[in-house]
Scaffold this motif. Sequence first.
Motif, short mmCIF file in Angstrom:
data_model
loop_
_atom_site.label_atom_id
_atom_site.label_comp_id
_atom_site.label_asym_id
_atom_site.label_seq_id
_atom_site.Cartn_x
_atom_site.Cartn_y
_atom_site.Cartn_z
N PHE A 199 0.88 -1.40 -0.35
CA PHE A 199 -0.38 -0.39 0.20
C PHE A 199 0.78 1.03 -0.29
O PHE A 199 0.51 1.82 -0.59
CB PHE A 199 -0.72 -0.22 1.33
CG PHE A 199 -1.70 -0.86 1.31
CD1 PHE A 199 -2.72 -1.62 -0.04
CD2 PHE A 199 -2.65 -1.51 2.54
CE1 PHE A 199 -3.39 -2.64 -0.23
CE2 PHE A 199 -3.65 -2.54 2.34
CZ PHE A 199 -4.00 -3.55 1.49
N TYR A 200 1.99 1.30 0.79
CA TYR A 200 2.86 2.36 1.00
C TYR A 200 3.38 2.32 -0.15
O TYR A 200 3.96 3.90 -1.15
CB TYR A 200 4.01 2.26 2.10
CG TYR A 200 4.41 3.49 2.31
CD1 TYR A 200 4.51 4.29 3.12
CD2 TYR A 200 5.97 3.67 1.55
CE1 TYR A 200 4.90 5.23 3.84
CE2 TYR A 200 7.04 5.08 1.77
CZ TYR A 200 6.23 5.35 2.92
OH TYR A 200 6.89 6.46 3.13
N ASN A 201 4.30 1.37 -1.03
CA ASN A 201 4.88 2.09 -2.45
C ASN A 201 3.73 2.22 -3.18
O ASN A 201 4.14 2.96 -4.05
CB ASN A 201 5.60 0.76 -2.18
CG ASN A 201 6.85 1.51 -1.95
OD1 ASN A 201 6.88 1.44 -0.71
ND2 ASN A 201 7.77 -1.25 -2.36
N THR A 202 2.41 1.82 -3.39
CA THR A 202 1.76 2.22 -4.40
C THR A 202 1.31 3.89 -4.50
O THR A 202 1.10 4.66 -5.00
CB THR A 202 0.66 0.94 -4.31
OG1 THR A 202 0.82 -0.36 -4.75
CG2 THR A 202 -0.06 1.32 -5.51
N LEU A 203 1.25 4.22 -3.28
CA LEU A 203 0.20 5.66 -2.78
C LEU A 203 1.38 6.29 -3.38
O LEU A 203 1.62 8.31 -3.39
CB LEU A 203 -0.22 5.62 -1.42
CG LEU A 203 -1.68 4.84 -1.16
CD1 LEU A 203 -1.70 4.63 0.08
CD2 LEU A 203 -2.56 5.51 -2.02
N ASP A 204 2.62 5.89 -2.87
CA ASP A 204 3.91 6.69 -2.52
C ASP A 204 4.08 7.59 -4.50
O ASP A 204 4.09 8.54 -4.47
CB ASP A 204 5.35 6.74 -2.28
CG ASP A 204 6.41 6.95 -2.03
OD1 ASP A 204 6.25 8.08 -1.22
OD2 ASP A 204 7.80 6.50 -2.52
#
Length: 471
Positions: A361-366
């Motif tokens: 989730f973090y990498n995708t949103l980032d």
Amino acid sequence: MKSLTLSKKILIVLLTSIGFTILFSFFFIHYLYSELYLDSIEESIIYQGKRTASHYHYGELSDEIIDKIRWYNIVSEYEIIVVDNLEELSSYFPYKINYETLVDEEDRAQLERGTYVEKKGYVEELNRDILGAIFPIKGEDGLIGFIYIYVPLAAIQDVFRESIPLLIIVGSLFFFVLFLVVNRAWHSLFKPLKDLQQLSYEVSQGNYSNRIEAERDDEIGQLTKAFNTMSLSLEEQEERKKEFTSNIVHELRTPLTYISGYTHALKEKIYSFPEEAESYLQTMEKETERLNKLIYDLADLNHLQQDLYTIDWQPIAVAQLLYDTLDLFSIHLKEKKLLLDLHLEEDPILSGDPKRLQQVFYNTLDNAIKYSLDGGRISVTLKEEADSIVFQVTNGGTVIDEEDIERIGERFFRTDKARNRTTGGTGLGLSIVKEIVRLHGGSLQIASSPDSGTTITIHLPGMNADEEGVK
């Protein structure tokens, strides 16, 4: 045999096959000679002998009868000798058969019983084999004479004399056609193999650009196509390796250049006021963190790709995990004045590793935030479909080219070809996402268009699918 090449082995097989064919032909002709020619002669002699002897049962062997038999001897293809007793036979046939006397004691006893005796063998004086039989002639008071019928046998070459020219013509034609077929097959079989050998050598030397024309659909053609595919794959891997090396050199050179330059400036005190020195130190700290993150991400990615990481399977309330991750980006969203559209279902639960899924989730949103235009909109969707949970992020930033979409997720690949430092990152974020999704049995798709923006869609198996898999 192990040291022989494949072509030599096949040549040996072909020559052996031809040799066996010739040997078979010899035995077949010999069979025709012995079984057909000799048997027919033997049957004819026995038939003629019995027939001739039977005419004179219980009669007398008069001169008139003997003359008739001699006349029959003239017109017949056989040699016929008529004698009153066996001693006279040696004067008419003074030869030995197989270097033995014509009639021995065992033959005499058999003739006395009224049974004919076959005589077959080699006669040195005639320089050939003969086939014959001695037949007893019975009278009222016993045996009154003997008939000896024999014929010199023709040699096998004499029997097949008329067919020899035909055999030579047919044999020559056969071997000529065989030569053409073998030569054609030889060229067809070993030309591609030699090309493959040459290409293999070039590939071993690092030349992956050459290909072999493959117009065949047989095993050799399939092997050629497979080798061409392998060469193409190696060529692409070589290009990727060069690009990877170039990328990692670029990623390392920039922060190292900053650190080296500012270290030198601080060491030589090349600054006007303390605040400037503080700025140098902050830049060095950021670049050091960037290096650390790069090394950590590389190690992490290798760990995931080699399946060395063990998933800590737990039931996860996905919506809550996503909310916690979104909270980490509140400052970034405000800085870029981005609007966030959330469409989250609260119920989906899946089995997975919470730490790794939060990293997804973090990498995708980032990525979505980095590549969104200021004042844009980001849409985040979480929903349950059948036996899978769908996580989807859409942003209206820069459109990704079609050829770049297939490469997203490769190490260091970034769509910002200029690599400007405003977006930051190492180009490893989505590579890590792809590996984590793979380890969880899911899939990742990317779509990009000017109308709808760029959308990353991740499918993960839900709890029901996991339970069925366990069953």
